[in-house]
Design a protein around this motif. Structure first.
Motif, PDB file in Angstrom:
ATOM      1  N   LYS A  39      42.576  67.598  35.858  1.00 12.44           N
ATOM      2  CA  LYS A  39      41.155  66.997  35.989  1.00 12.44           C
ATOM      3  C   LYS A  39      40.583  67.355  37.354  1.00 12.44           C
ATOM      4  O   LYS A  39      41.499  67.225  38.435  1.00 12.44           O
ATOM      5  N   THR A  72      43.775  58.670  38.318  1.00 13.52           N
ATOM      6  CA  THR A  72      43.029  59.429  37.236  1.00 13.52           C
ATOM      7  C   THR A  72      43.775  59.759  36.285  1.00 13.52           C
ATOM      8  O   THR A  72      43.505  59.659  34.974  1.00 13.52           O
ATOM      9  N   HIS A  81      38.391  58.936  31.156  1.00 17.05           N
ATOM     10  CA  HIS A  81      38.006  60.129  31.736  1.00 17.05           C
ATOM     11  C   HIS A  81      38.438  61.139  30.624  1.00 17.05           C
ATOM     12  O   HIS A  81      39.412  60.928  30.222  1.00 17.05           O
TER      13      HIS A  81
END
Ligand SMILES: Nc1ncnc2c1ncn2[C@@H]1O[C@H](COP(=O)(O)OP(=O)(O)OP(=O)(O)O)[C@@H](O)[C@H]1O
Length: 336
Positions: A39, A72, A81
């Motif tokens: 990411k 994340t 995400h």
């Protein structure tokens, strides 16, 4: 792919449940898997090349320092995400979640640190928040208050939590009790994988023990649990599998059988870098940092290592005591 989360059929006799794969000594099949996941945020590489398997009836602990990429990673798993590279599979099928709701529909539930609760609402109301039971049609739809109160009470008792008053505002509960209500709620609404974002971070030792006990209970009920933490002692008390992130990469990925608490603590503390520093300090050479108010950098380094070790050891003993206390009533707020 939006649908309303259906409650699981409560098992009338949890004692009769089949032993979990862990207790049969088998490797659990992965419920979710990441393959080479990365990411980026603009120029920032938050994660790269992450491989991870989460099995049913298994606690996977994800550890790492600030900025390592833990948040994340859980946001990708939770559907918040989209990864910029790699594959995300659930039950062996590639998935592309565009919202946490879609992840939830596949049984992947996240309990965030802030718990998403309305503090002045009663416990039972928070238990059903966003998924309230209603009866009737159109403008005559009404909340099924009695049913929700009864179910919340039963579900909490099933997890060994006997609250004195299900009608009390949730703000009356301790931090540990609130976490446990959030875990029971996710289990009731059919979670297969439970992501717990630093559930013990804001808690005292005793309340952390309470939460660790219910992480164990969720695992024994067959859920895959992802436990995010900074604390290797907490992780080692419940973990079956450990992943340590460092600067967005997986620094360690090992089952419990291949690891000791010392290994885990060592990885968390910086592993090879810590060895080099210790070696340097033993030789009496101060690391290259500026002295502070006349105290040499060598002294600061030695002192902080001792103090940290003492705090860690004391906390581990106390948490272990709280954790091994008999299950039953959750602790009163004063223990928070
Ligand atoms: N939305 C974003 N935009 C830009 N950079 C981000 C974003 N989210 C995270 N990052 C960066 O990605 C890296 C990993 O951050 P992340 O929050 O995942 O780490 P963490 O391990 O959860 O840290 P902490 O324990 O402090 O919460 C950091 O360098 C962070 O600044």
């Amino acid at each position: 792919m939006t649908k309303t989360a259906e409650p699981t059929d409560p098992d009338p006799d949890p004692g009769a449940a089949a032993p979990s794969p862990r207790h049969r000594g088998e490797a659990p099949a992965p419920v979710l898997q990441l393959k080479g996941v990365g990411k980026t945020f603009g120029n920032i590489k938050a994660l790269s090349g992450i491989d991870l398997k989460v099995g049913a009836g298994e606690v996977t602990c994800i550890l790492g320092d600030n900025g390592a990429g833990k948040s994340t990673l859980i946001k990708i798993i939770a559907g918040l995400h989209a990864p910029t590279s790699g594959e995300y599979l659930v039950d062996g099928e590639p998935v592309h979640f565009s919202s946490p709701r879609e992840a939830l529909d596949r049984g992947i539930a996240t309990v965030y640190q802030d718990l998403a609760m309305v503090t002045l609402m009663p416990v039972w109301r928070n238990f059903f928040l966003g998924s309230e039971l209603r009866t009737g049609f159109g403008p005559f739809r009404m909340l099924e208050v009695d049913k929700m109160r009864r179910i919340a009470d039963e579900e909490l008792k099933k997890m060994g939590i006997d609250l004195p008053d299900i009608d009390a505002p949730i703000s009356n509960l301790s931090g540990g009790q609130k976490q446990v209500v959030a875990i029971a709620r996710a289990v009731y609404f059919g979670a297969r994988v439970l992501i717990l974002d630093e559930p013990t971070a804001a808690l005292g030792v005793k309340q952390s023990g309470v939460v660790l006990k219910y992480i164990n209970a969720a695992r024994d009920a067959g859920l895959g649990v992802i436990f995010i933490t900074h604390n290797p002692h907490h992780a080692f008390m419940v973990g079956d599998h450990f992943a340590v992130l460092k600067l967005g990469r997986m620094e360690l990925d090992a089952p419990r059988s291949e690891l000791t608490l010392d290994d885990l603590t060592h990885h968390m503390a910086g592993g090879a870098e810590l060895d080099a520093l210790q070696h340097e300090l033993k030789r009496g050479a101060a690391p290259e940092v500026a002295p502070l108010h006349g105290v040499s950098a060598g002294e600061i380094g030695g002192m902080s290592a001792d103090v940290t070790a003492a705090i860690d050891a004391a906390e581990a003993v106390a948490a272990e005591e709280a954790w091994s206390a008999p299950a039953g009533r959750a602790e009163p707020r004063s223990g928070d």
